[in-house]
Every structure is written in structure tokens, then in C-alpha cells.
Design a protein around this motif. Structure first.
Motif, PDB file in Angstrom:
ATOM      1  N   TYR A  52      43.958  27.812  43.365  1.00  0.00           N
ATOM      2  CA  TYR A  52      44.719  26.573  43.493  1.00  0.00           C
ATOM      3  C   TYR A  52      44.394  25.973  44.856  1.00  0.00           C
ATOM      4  O   TYR A  52      44.365  26.698  45.850  1.00  0.00           O
ATOM      5  CB  TYR A  52      46.228  26.855  43.439  1.00  0.00           C
TER       6      TYR A  52
ATOM      7  N   MET B 208      45.320  32.049  45.512  1.00  0.00           N
ATOM      8  CA  MET B 208      44.590  32.808  44.498  1.00  0.00           C
ATOM      9  C   MET B 208      45.622  33.435  43.567  1.00  0.00           C
ATOM     10  O   MET B 208      46.426  34.268  43.995  1.00  0.00           O
ATOM     11  CB  MET B 208      43.754  33.884  45.194  1.00  0.00           C
TER      12      MET B 208
ATOM     13  N   GLU C  83      39.247  38.648  37.524  1.00  0.00           N
ATOM     14  CA  GLU C  83      39.956  37.566  36.873  1.00  0.00           C
ATOM     15  C   GLU C  83      40.976  37.001  37.859  1.00  0.00           C
ATOM     16  O   GLU C  83      41.818  37.742  38.365  1.00  0.00           O
ATOM     17  CB  GLU C  83      40.682  38.129  35.646  1.00  0.00           C
ATOM     18  N   TYR C  84      40.862  35.722  38.154  1.00  0.00           N
ATOM     19  CA  TYR C  84      41.814  35.079  39.058  1.00  0.00           C
ATOM     20  C   TYR C  84      41.685  33.579  38.862  1.00  0.00           C
ATOM     21  O   TYR C  84      40.751  33.103  38.198  1.00  0.00           O
ATOM     22  CB  TYR C  84      41.531  35.447  40.518  1.00  0.00           C
ATOM     23  N   ARG C  85      42.601  32.818  39.426  1.00  0.00           N
ATOM     24  CA  ARG C  85      42.494  31.366  39.357  1.00  0.00           C
ATOM     25  C   ARG C  85      42.836  30.795  40.723  1.00  0.00           C
ATOM     26  O   ARG C  85      43.815  31.215  41.342  1.00  0.00           O
ATOM     27  CB  ARG C  85      43.466  30.834  38.301  1.00  0.00           C
TER      28      ARG C  85
END
Lengths: 414, 414
Positions: free
Chosen positions: A110, A138, A106-108
Motif C-alpha cells: 500500500y 506491506m 505473498e504480500y500486498r
């Protein structure tokens, strides 16, 4: 005669003592520390950040189960957990290095433009400083900050409540090595005598125990070298600088939105040298630090001092390149502590020799892993081959030992 | 500016310097040492025994090729090699442990009766001292004694003859770490600067070199910890006691026949604790020693002292149990030195970091392996991936390094 004597009331010693007492309620367990209370040494010098975002089996067990424990007791223990996350700012090379491992996590992500807008990041490189350009950021959500003092108090109070005892201001001079069958000869134990660590010699006399647990963090080489047993742990100074953010652009940065918690930005980790910046929105402060290696001595120090030069000429050029808003930022304080670095693989070490149980080498992630490491050490004390971790998973005690050590290399290294 | 600066004129430093100069005749190579001449530190404190009887690939390469070199230059160099062998006296358990590995090796077995007759061995055990009974003796023929001073002189003189230089009485305070591109900032090198070991700071000023070779034996932690680089080498004191054999039964034992050389018995190695006894028939002396572990500190000492108690209460009960003729033997002298122990696996360590080449950790077999270890270190210096050993076999340089270390466990451990 104590059943267990735990030397060191840092977070690892306290967790170990707590779990020993939990697994062996009728054992007499004593914790001693040279300082005046629990968690006042290098534990108190932690930045208090944690994450549960690792690739290696070792870290997923140790950190994962510990963080779950902290989350579950957070309210009861007042741990003030904030899941503000880590924003890991990556160069193209760093991103390529970990990209293949990200599946299932789980990460997002940018991109550079977003980061420029949100935190004023300069995404270009600087060849003169050897600084790479930024590829992306990240954001790791399973990460944040913890009140270390409260965690210390939790373990300590639970330990006392179960009947454990503690003595402070007791300086351990050496581990006591004695023959199991003393003959009264000068210089015992001799090489043909079966010898064991039977306790410690302190400035207020001898303390004897059936098992002596050495949990002294960066001080490990002092006691262990004298015993002549290699623990593969050495101390290195780590420094933290406090930057004020009461005014102007830093006052906005310290409360920057667009991440996980409104008004509480994640910890920023800058490319290559991994300069880290922990925001403290309530206090309008940043904690800034960086782990250096070559040229930073392995050395045990009683009162390690932060070095102004290290911030001014080491960290600041990197920090202000990527985050120009720090250019005029005032350093309002600083501190330094010792990491207990396991020079084998930067993972904790837990082993027994001659009735002495060694636990240490947390290598800068002592807070993150304290609960699991304490369970492994307490399992060794209890004669168990498997340690049951908080989340129900198990770990072979010998995996953190020296003879059959089995730890995995970590991909997500900060 | 030197091409190579070798710090330490012990046997490993000299062998390394010699092979660097041999492989790079036009390089300017300087050896420095704090003492007044070559080989005067812990090299001079060796017992001067060697063997070419090992199981592991690592030892067969390192010791095998070195011993072959010593044998071939023995006459020219006056090494006074004696192939009197090792008599390894084994308990039933020890014999069972190695029995399966003996195929293909040259050795000769002696039963208890023979040993009783030849050297007056007591083959019974002593439960009070934890001493096992004797099963048999294994005589290893490819082993013996060497004149360490002559070996030192050989390497040193060959090195000088090729144009190498040496300075003695030069105390190295620290390894010089400098930025490749200095900016004139306080506290350089800083973390964003590319740094290298550019030489050493000594009590008579700076000495700069393109590569700095650290070959300081037991002193390794002093220089390397200060640099902040782990070398996995620690120092432990080792003691040797000289027992007179001018009279009576010891005078016969020191010249005992029935082994490899008439009037020159092999070195005896007693069961379990491996107390060793090196006969010196010409001098009518024995050198007696034993490596202890638990309770013997890891410690760097300038002038380690032998401890009378260690012989009297540690070694002597074991020695006189198996060899009762030592009961009334006079100790006529003693000395102590430091082993440079590699705490990973008791094998040498050779690696490069930031223009610094580390070579050390011979762990008590520095004489036995010096030639091969010097060739490996010189190959690393020369940018070679494979070291060509004296006997024509090759060894991957990285096998003795830290990153891709590949050393095998030894079965025939003394």
C-alpha cells in the motif's frame, strides 16, 4: 514414579505434554503448574496474534507448521482464527532492508496515500521524536488472530483424553538433583557421583519422574540457575494497553475496510519502534503494545504491572504521530506479562541434560510456534533425532539445542 | 564529568583503567569499588596460578601476552613469579583427547611409575567413584604461581601515578540510563528517546561520565540485568581448601623434587574432575580446589562460604584415591569466591552499548588474562578496532564482542 513430569502448563508445556503422550501412549505423563488451571500464566497475557511470514528456515519450520496445525484444528477446537493479516508500515530504510528478500512471498503493498485514506495514517516523519516518514505498508495475508484460551483448552483436553494427568496449584521449589547411586552421604550428589534430575521438590512434597521437562516460560532462570545449568533464557516485562473505540473516528478505524476482511482491519505495526495496534472490531477495542529493550530490566516477576507512564509518554507520542485518531483515545484497561527471551538469538531452546529436558525461550512468539516447539521437545523426550512437524517437514532436534545449535537469523523481525 | 568511570577495582577493572589512562593520558579516569581498596573482592580469592599453555588462538593471545607482561614486570612489581609448572595427570581417555594437539608445544611426559615414585601417586582407577586409571602426567613448564596482591598493587599504583583517581567504599546501585535530550517527562528515557548510560547511581550520589566501564566480575548480572542488556556472564561459587603439610609424608610431598624447581613441585591436576592441588612449600600448605558444575547454582553472593561437606565428601575421596598421603591431612582453612563465568564459551566478553563498556566473563582465568583483556577493553574505549597486546601481536576488539564474536574452542581445558 512418572515417566514424564512436565513443569509448567503454559502453551509450550501443554503442547509438549500433548505430543509426548501422543508419541508415547503408554507413558505416564503428569503436568504440574503453580496456578489454578492450564494456560493461566504468561500464556494468558499474550495478544493472540500469529503470522506465517518469515524468512529464516527456523521460523518457516516452527511457525509455518504450527500455523498450519492451528488452521486445520481451528473448527474442531474453536480457535476463532481470523486471517485479518498484519499491516507492516515501513520507513524508507526499513523497506530497503527487506525489499531484496520479498521475492516468492505473498504480500500486498500500500502506498502512503492509500494508507492515509484507509486508516488516516500520517506519513510524515517527526525528527524531534526520531520518527521516520512512511514509505509504504506491506500487508501480510498469512497472519491474524487466534483465541489463545481455546488453543490452551484444545491441548489440555486432548492430553487428558489420551490419559495424561495434571495437578494445579503446585508450586515447584526446585529441581531435584540426586545421585544415580546414593551413598547416604551429607550433601549428595557429590562431584564424583553421576547425578540426574529425578523430579521436583514442591510445596506439597516430592514428585519423581524418569524425565523432568522444564517448560516454565519466563520463570526459567529461577529453576535453572539454581540447578547451575545455563538455559540462555531471561524474562522481560511486556505491556499491553486497551484503548476504547466506541466513538467517533476510532470507531470507524476499528472497523476499517480495504484490507483482507471487511470490517476487520489487520494488525498495524508502526515504523522503527514497532508499536503494534491490534483491532478488536466486535469489542470496539484496540490492544496496543511495544517491546522496549534498553532500560527494561531482565527480571522475573510474579505479577508484573503495566505502567501508565509507558503508554502516556512512551507509546502514545509515537502512536498519535502516525495515527492521530488515537489522540483523544481513552485507555480503558491494561495488562502486563513476561516474555521468555532467548538471549542467544530470540529462538526457542530445547535441550536435555541429566534427564532434564528444557524447553523455552519462545521470545514472544510462543503461541505462533507452540505446536512445533512441543513436537521438537517431545521428539527429544522420545529419543528421536528428527522431529516430524505437522506439515510433514522435519527438523533436527539438535538445531534448537545448545551444543549444535543451528538457527537462522530472521529478516522479517517485528 | 569524568571521561571514563570504571566500576570495579578487581584485576580486570584495574588493568582496564590502567590501559585506558595509558592510551589516553589526558582523560580523567575514575575507578570506584564498593570495597575498601583495590583487588579486595573475588580477585583476592584467586589461587594465583597461571599458565601459557593453550591451543586456541584466543587463549594464546590473551594468556600468552599477559603472561609475557607479568614476566617482564615481575621484578619491578615484585610479582614473585614461580615457574613451577602444572603437572596435568591424565587418564588414557584424556591423553587420547589431547595427544593429537601436542606437536609444537613444550612439555614433558611422566609415566605412572615415575609419578608413583616422585609424589606417591596411585595410578589405578576406582570404579565405585568413577575414577579412571592414570595413563601419564604432562608437565607444562610455562606455568606457575603469581602474587596476585602485588599484581593488583602494580596496576593500581601505575594508574595513580599517571593521574588516575579512585574512590573506595562506594556502592553502585544501578547504571544511570538517561535520554541524550531530556524533556523532563516522568519515567524518561522513553522508547523514542535516544538513551545512554551516563554514569552510575551510588549510595553517595550520582557519578557521571562520558563512558561507563562495567568491570564488576561476578556481580555483572546484578547491574546488567537491571539495565536490560545481556552480558552472558553469571556467577558461580568456587571453593579453596587449605591443607596443612607440616608433618610426615605431606611435608615431603609439598617439597617434592624431580620437576622444574627443586623443592617447589608443580600444581597437580588430577584426572576427570580436575581436582587441583597447589603446593606452597614455604608455608608448608596445599591449596586444594575443584570446579563443580551440575547442581552448583549460578548465584551472586556477597560473602560466599566454603562448605566443609564439599571437601569432605566431594573432593577428598578423589584426592585421597590418587594421592593417598592426603588421607590424614588436616584442613586448616578455606575460602570461597565467585567466578564470573561467560556461559557462551568461557571466554571474556568486551562490548559497548549506549556509552557503556562491558568487560568481564573471565571465567576463572581473570588473573591469567587480565593484562590482555584490559588492553582490549581500553582499545574499545579508545575507538580502536585492533588492540595491541603486550607481545606486539594484535587482536580484533570485536573478537571478544557479542555481535561478531570470534573465539576458538580450547583443547587444553582444566
Amino acid at each position: 514414579m512418572w515417566d514424564a513430569l512436565v513443569v509448567g502448563a503454559g502453551i509450550i508445556g501443554l503442547s509438549t505434554a500433548y505430543h509426548i503422550k501422543r508419541l508415547n501412549p503408554h507413558h505416564r505423563v503428569l503436568v504440574v503448574d503453580m496456578l489454578g488451571g492450564p494456560g493461566r500464566g504468561n500464556t494468558a497475557r499474550s495478544v493472540g496474534m500469529f503470522r506465517d511470514f518469515f524468512h529464516s528456515r527456523t521460523n518457516r519450520l516452527l511457525a509455518g507448521s504450527s500455523v498450519k496445525f492451528y488452521m486445520d484444528v481451528s473448527k474442531q477446537a474453536g480457535l476463532d482464527l481470523r486471517m485479518n493479516g498484519y499491516l507492516w508500515i515501513l520507513s524508507p530504510e526499513e523497506y530497503r532492508g527487506i525489499r531484496g528478500y520479498l521475492r516468492g512471498y505473498e504480500y500486498r503493498m500500500y502506498d502512503g496515500d492509500e494508507l492515509e485514506r484507509l486508516i488516516g495514517l500520517n506519513t510524515s516523519g517527526n525528527p524531534k521524536l526520531g520518527l521516520p516518514e512512511v514509505e509504504c505498508g506491506m500487508l501480510i495475508p498469512k497472519a491474524g488472530s487466534i483465541d489463545v484460551k481455546a488453543l490452551v483448552a484444545y491441548y489440555y483436553n486432548q492430553f487428558l483424553r489420551m490419559g495424561g494427568e495434571a495437578r494445579f496449584g503446585v508450586k515447584v521449589r526446585r529441581l531435584l538433583l540426586e545421585a544415580r547411586e546414593a551413598k547416604g552421604l551429607p550433601g549428595e550428589p557429590h562431584l564424583w557421583q553421576d547425578a540426574r534430575v529425578s523430579g521436583v521438590e514442591t510445596d506439597v512434597g516430592l514428585i519423581r519422574a524418569k524425565k523432568t521437562v522444564v517448560a516454565v516460560g519466563g520463570w526459567a532462570p529461577v529453576l535453572m540457575d539454581r540447578l547451575g545449568v545455563e538455559c540462555h533464557v531471561k524474562a522481560k516485562k511486556r505491556q499491553v494497553f486497551i484503548v476504547g473505540a466506541r466513538h467517533g473516528v476510532l470507531n470507524r478505524l476499528v472497523r476499517a475496510g480495504g484490507f483482507l476482511m471487511e470490517g476487520y482491519p489487520p494488525m498495524f505495526i508502526l515504523p522503527k519502534f514497532r508499536v503494534y495496534v491490534r483491532p478488536h472490531p466486535e469489542k470496539r477495542l484496540f490492544f496496543v503494545g511495544c517491546s522496549d529493550h534498553l532500560g527494561r530490566p531482565f527480571m522475573v516477576e510474579d505479577k508484573p504491572r503495566p505502567e501508565e507512564e509507558f503508554y502516556e509518554y512512551g507509546i502514545k507520542p509515537v502512536l498519535t504521530h502516525y495515527l492521530p485518531s488515537f489522540s483523544e483515545a481513552p485507555v480503558v484497561g491494561s495488562w502486563a506479562g513476561l516474555y521468555a527471551i532467548c538471549t542467544l538469538d530470540h529462538q526457542p531452546v530445547v535441550f536435555e541434560e541429566a534427564d532434564m529436558i528444557f524447553v523455552g525461550g519462545a521470545s514472544g512468539s510462543g503461541i505462533i510456534k507452540a505446536d512445533a516447539v512441543g513436537r521438537v521437545a517431545a521428539s527429544l523426550y522420545s529419543g528421536l533425532e528428527e522431529a516430524e512437524l505437522y506439515d510433514g517437514r522435519t527438523m533436527r532436534v539438535s538445531d534448537l539445542g545448545l551444543r549444535n545449535r543451528r538457527v537462522e537469523r530472521e529478516v522479517f523481525v517485528i
